[in-house]
Design an enzyme around this catalytic site. Structure first.
Site, mmCIF file in Angstrom:
data_model
loop_
_atom_site.group_PDB
_atom_site.id
_atom_site.type_symbol
_atom_site.label_atom_id
_atom_site.label_comp_id
_atom_site.label_asym_id
_atom_site.label_seq_id
_atom_site.Cartn_x
_atom_site.Cartn_y
_atom_site.Cartn_z
ATOM 1 N N SER A 154 0.826 -1.222 0.000
ATOM 2 C CA SER A 154 0.000 0.000 0.000
ATOM 3 C C SER A 154 0.855 1.266 0.000
ATOM 4 O O SER A 154 0.534 2.243 -0.691
ATOM 5 C CB SER A 154 -0.974 0.014 1.176
ATOM 6 O OG SER A 154 -0.332 -0.246 2.389
ATOM 7 N N HIS A 185 -1.870 -8.917 1.926
ATOM 8 C CA HIS A 185 -1.578 -7.626 2.587
ATOM 9 C C HIS A 185 -2.746 -7.338 3.557
ATOM 10 O O HIS A 185 -3.007 -8.140 4.449
ATOM 11 C CB HIS A 185 -1.375 -6.561 1.512
ATOM 12 C CG HIS A 185 -0.826 -5.241 1.993
ATOM 13 N ND1 HIS A 185 -0.112 -5.093 3.140
ATOM 14 C CD2 HIS A 185 -0.902 -3.981 1.447
ATOM 15 C CE1 HIS A 185 0.222 -3.822 3.301
ATOM 16 N NE2 HIS A 185 -0.245 -3.122 2.295
ATOM 17 N N ARG A 207 3.027 -4.697 16.802
ATOM 18 C CA ARG A 207 1.636 -4.252 16.636
ATOM 19 C C ARG A 207 0.687 -5.356 17.131
ATOM 20 O O ARG A 207 -0.389 -5.078 17.634
ATOM 21 C CB ARG A 207 1.351 -3.923 15.156
ATOM 22 C CG ARG A 207 2.233 -2.793 14.627
ATOM 23 C CD ARG A 207 2.080 -2.616 13.125
ATOM 24 N NE ARG A 207 2.458 -3.804 12.386
ATOM 25 C CZ ARG A 207 2.318 -3.969 11.079
ATOM 26 N NH1 ARG A 207 1.808 -2.997 10.347
ATOM 27 N NH2 ARG A 207 2.701 -5.086 10.484
HETATM 28 C C1 LIG Z 1 3.209 -12.124 4.552
HETATM 29 C C2 LIG Z 1 3.684 -13.076 3.476
HETATM 30 C C3 LIG Z 1 2.923 -12.727 2.165
HETATM 31 C C4 LIG Z 1 5.166 -12.880 3.237
HETATM 32 O O1 LIG Z 1 5.523 -13.623 2.103
HETATM 33 P P1 LIG Z 1 7.029 -14.058 1.831
HETATM 34 O O2 LIG Z 1 7.966 -12.926 2.149
HETATM 35 O O3 LIG Z 1 7.064 -14.586 0.437
HETATM 36 O O4 LIG Z 1 7.248 -15.206 2.921
HETATM 37 P P2 LIG Z 1 8.349 -16.329 2.950
HETATM 38 O O5 LIG Z 1 9.609 -15.923 2.244
HETATM 39 O O6 LIG Z 1 8.445 -16.791 4.340
HETATM 40 O O7 LIG Z 1 7.659 -17.468 2.045
HETATM 41 C C5 LIG Z 1 8.310 -18.705 1.801
HETATM 42 C C6 LIG Z 1 7.255 -19.773 1.622
HETATM 43 O O8 LIG Z 1 6.525 -19.937 2.849
HETATM 44 C C7 LIG Z 1 5.134 -19.757 2.607
HETATM 45 N N1 LIG Z 1 4.525 -19.063 3.737
HETATM 46 C C8 LIG Z 1 4.855 -17.868 4.264
HETATM 47 N N2 LIG Z 1 4.010 -17.543 5.270
HETATM 48 C C9 LIG Z 1 3.134 -18.549 5.375
HETATM 49 C C10 LIG Z 1 2.015 -18.808 6.200
HETATM 50 N N3 LIG Z 1 1.596 -17.913 7.100
HETATM 51 N N4 LIG Z 1 1.335 -19.964 6.037
HETATM 52 C C11 LIG Z 1 1.729 -20.857 5.104
HETATM 53 N N5 LIG Z 1 2.762 -20.677 4.277
HETATM 54 C C12 LIG Z 1 3.453 -19.531 4.412
HETATM 55 C C13 LIG Z 1 5.069 -18.871 1.370
HETATM 56 O O9 LIG Z 1 3.787 -18.986 0.744
HETATM 57 C C14 LIG Z 1 6.203 -19.441 0.545
HETATM 58 O O10 LIG Z 1 5.764 -20.665 -0.010
HETATM 59 P P3 LIG Z 1 6.270 -21.158 -1.486
HETATM 60 O O11 LIG Z 1 7.747 -21.186 -1.406
HETATM 61 O O12 LIG Z 1 5.603 -22.473 -1.642
HETATM 62 O O13 LIG Z 1 5.773 -20.100 -2.433
HETATM 63 C C15 LIG Z 1 3.428 -14.555 3.889
HETATM 64 O O14 LIG Z 1 4.082 -14.821 5.099
HETATM 65 C C16 LIG Z 1 1.947 -14.901 4.001
HETATM 66 O O15 LIG Z 1 1.322 -15.235 2.985
HETATM 67 N N6 LIG Z 1 1.346 -14.791 5.241
HETATM 68 C C17 LIG Z 1 -0.067 -15.009 5.437
HETATM 69 C C18 LIG Z 1 -0.859 -13.794 4.980
HETATM 70 C C19 LIG Z 1 -0.682 -12.618 5.940
HETATM 71 O O16 LIG Z 1 -0.785 -12.763 7.140
HETATM 72 N N7 LIG Z 1 -0.474 -11.418 5.357
HETATM 73 C C20 LIG Z 1 -0.347 -10.206 6.159
HETATM 74 C C21 LIG Z 1 1.044 -9.695 6.167
HETATM 75 S S1 LIG Z 1 1.232 -8.290 7.245
#
Ligand SMILES: CC(C)(COP(=O)(O)OP(=O)(O)OC[C@H]1O[C@@H](n2cnc3c(N)ncnc32)[C@H](O)[C@@H]1OP(=O)(O)O)[C@@H](O)C(=O)NCCC(=O)NCCS
Length: 440
Positions: free
Chosen positions: A241, A271, A327
């Site tokens: 954002s 997000h 947070r």
């Molecule tokens: C926030 C987020 C998008 C960050 O993504 P990222 O930087 O790519 O995270 P990572 O590097 O740890 O990801 C590595 C792997 O772990 C997975 N992973 C990360 N967080 C995960 C979670 N909460 N549950 C399951 N799998 C998860 C990713 O999908 C990725 O899988 P892949 O290699 O099969 O594509 C991710 O942690 C997520 O999807 N979280 C859940 C949604 C969420 O809470 N979003 C709000 C963020 S403030």
């Protein structure tokens, strides 16, 4: 010119001069190299954006102008009888870098109340959408409808000098922030309360008036809103954002158009929409197991099931953070104080105990800890704000503070249009081959 605007101009001129010297003397300093993996994997860790309002440390969490969340809760101005910080004070801090006095926060509050009138055509635009439309879509449409009021767009069309961009950006930012609670509350009452709208109360602060217009007059809920709208405001510049607002603003799209871009990004489930997804996931867990307070063993099984279905556990993980999000902690502290016996709140805390080791054991999730979205839904439900589809709109109202303060800085510092280099995989392979030849 108002004194907040004067103060902003003063600090912005000072920093602009410092940046000029920094670039003249050290412009060639390298901040690190960019690897192929970074380019293909979401530009993680590439230092390529300047955002003055906040800085995120992967272990410590966010600092707003150098202050951690516990420090902000202590030092920012409060309303009479309140203990949580006000977003008005936070905005002053983000904008000027100075810790506000009660008078400064009060001045912002009065300014926003004065500018909060929303033109009728904005409500007509909302009403033109089916009531079933997701609240974030209604919110984005309303922000675009508000754009007819942009002073920046008008001044640009009239032919202003570059030196004046910051001034009109500031004016638009203040007016837009002032109007968002009314727009958001209108969407809430339209969608969930049969269109029975509640008029604003000009005597209330920004958060309390927002709560009031949604139909919540409980003082504890108003305190929760002050805390919520403060802590969701800013998370440095690279999140979707903030980055989207900054990027679109760099084309000199006015603050309304730029902020709308940020909000369409916030509406994504990875997000801001994660706050909606978290509470849905928890309620599904409760419904599947037929209990409001599943055991830790049952929660562990449910997490494993979620992972085995190829889904994310919402509210966990982060692109930058590597520890529990402060947070999340701030909201947990609020809940411990005000509603420690709430069954869903307790389930959130049990998930917090159980989820990290399971997520860690996958060996691929870089951050097994909860983020901001893991807690907010349970608190909102506790106070009767039950409609989770609306939660991302609350996040959006708060995020306006950070991204619009940053947009003022972007224009005050004269940042150019953003245009990073992209490449094809063919080009990447050629670079790899060249590097291979060089080391052979
Ligand atoms: C926030 C987020 C998008 C960050 O993504 P990222 O930087 O790519 O995270 P990572 O590097 O740890 O990801 C590595 C792997 O772990 C997975 N992973 C990360 N967080 C995960 C979670 N909460 N549950 C399951 N799998 C998860 C990713 O999908 C990725 O899988 P892949 O290699 O099969 O594509 C991710 O942690 C997520 O999807 N979280 C859940 C949604 C969420 O809470 N979003 C709000 C963020 S403030």
């Amino acid at each position: 010119m108002g004194y907040v605007k004067n103060r902003f101009k003063e600090v912005a001129d000072q920093l602009a001069a410092e940046i000029k010297t920094l670039l003249q003397e050290h412009g060639e300093t390298s901040l690190g190299e960019v690897t192929l993996a970074q380019a293909y994997q979401g530009a993680r860790g590439i230092p390529a954006l300047v955002t003055e309002t906040s800085l995120l440390d992967s272990n410590e969490g966010i600092r707003f102008r150098g202050y951690s969340i516990p420090e902000l809760r202590e030092k920012l101005p409060k309303v009479d009888g309140g203990i949580e910080p006000t977003p008005e004070g936070l905005f002053y801090l983000l904008l000027t870098g100075d810790m506000p006095t009660d008078e400064d926060a009060g001045h912002i509050s009065t300014t926003w109340a004065r500018r909060s009138h929303v033109p009728n055509h904005v409500f007509e635009v909302i009403e033109a959408l089916p009531v079933t439309t997701h609240p974030m879509t209604q919110f984005c449409a309303a922000i675009l409808a508000l754009q007819t009021e942009s002073k920046f767009a008008k001044a640009y069309a009239d032919g202003i000098s570059k030196k004046e961009y910051w001034d009109y950006t500031y004016e638009d930012a203040m007016t837009l922030i002032a109007r968002l609670p009314r727009v958001a509350a209108y969407i809430y009452r339209r969608k969930y309360k049969d269109g029975k709208h509640i008029q604003p109360d000009g005597m209330l602060d920004w958060s309390a008036n927002f709560a009031h217009m949604m139909g919540f007059d409980d003082n504890q809920f108003k305190e929760l809103m002050r805390l919520y709208l403060t802590i969701h405001s800013d998370h440095e510049g690279g999140n979707v954002s903030a980055h989207a607002t900054h990027l679109v603003g760099s084309a000199l799209s006015d603050p309304y158009l730029s902020f709308c871009a940020g909000m369409t990004g916030l509406a994504g489930p990875l997000h801001g929409l994660a706050n909606q997804e978290v509470i849905r996931w928890i309620e599904e867990l409760q419904a599947n197991l037929g209990t409001q307070e599943p055991t830790k063993e049952q929660i562990a099984e449910y997490i494993k099931k979620t992972l085995s279905e190829g889904k994310v556990v919402p509210g966990y993980g982060h692109a930058v953070l590597r520890k529990t999000d402060p947070r999340f902690v701030a909201q947990m502290e609020f809940a411990k104080k005000h509603c420690p016996d709430d069954a869903t709140v307790k389930t959130v805390w049990n998930v917090y105990e159980v989820a990290p080791p399971i997520l860690e054991s996958t060996g691929k999730i870089k951050n097994p800890w909860p983020n901001v979205d893991a807690h907010s839904g349970a608190l909102l439900k506790h106070y009767g704000l039950l409609e989770e589809d609306f939660y991302t709109v609350l996040f959006g109202v708060s995020r306006a503070l950070g991204v619009l303060a940053s947009l003022c800085w972007d224009r005050a510092l004269g940042f150019p249009i953003e245009r990073p280099k992209s490449f094809t995989t063919e080009w990447a392979k050629a670079q790899v081959a060249k590097a291979g030849k060089a080391t052979a």
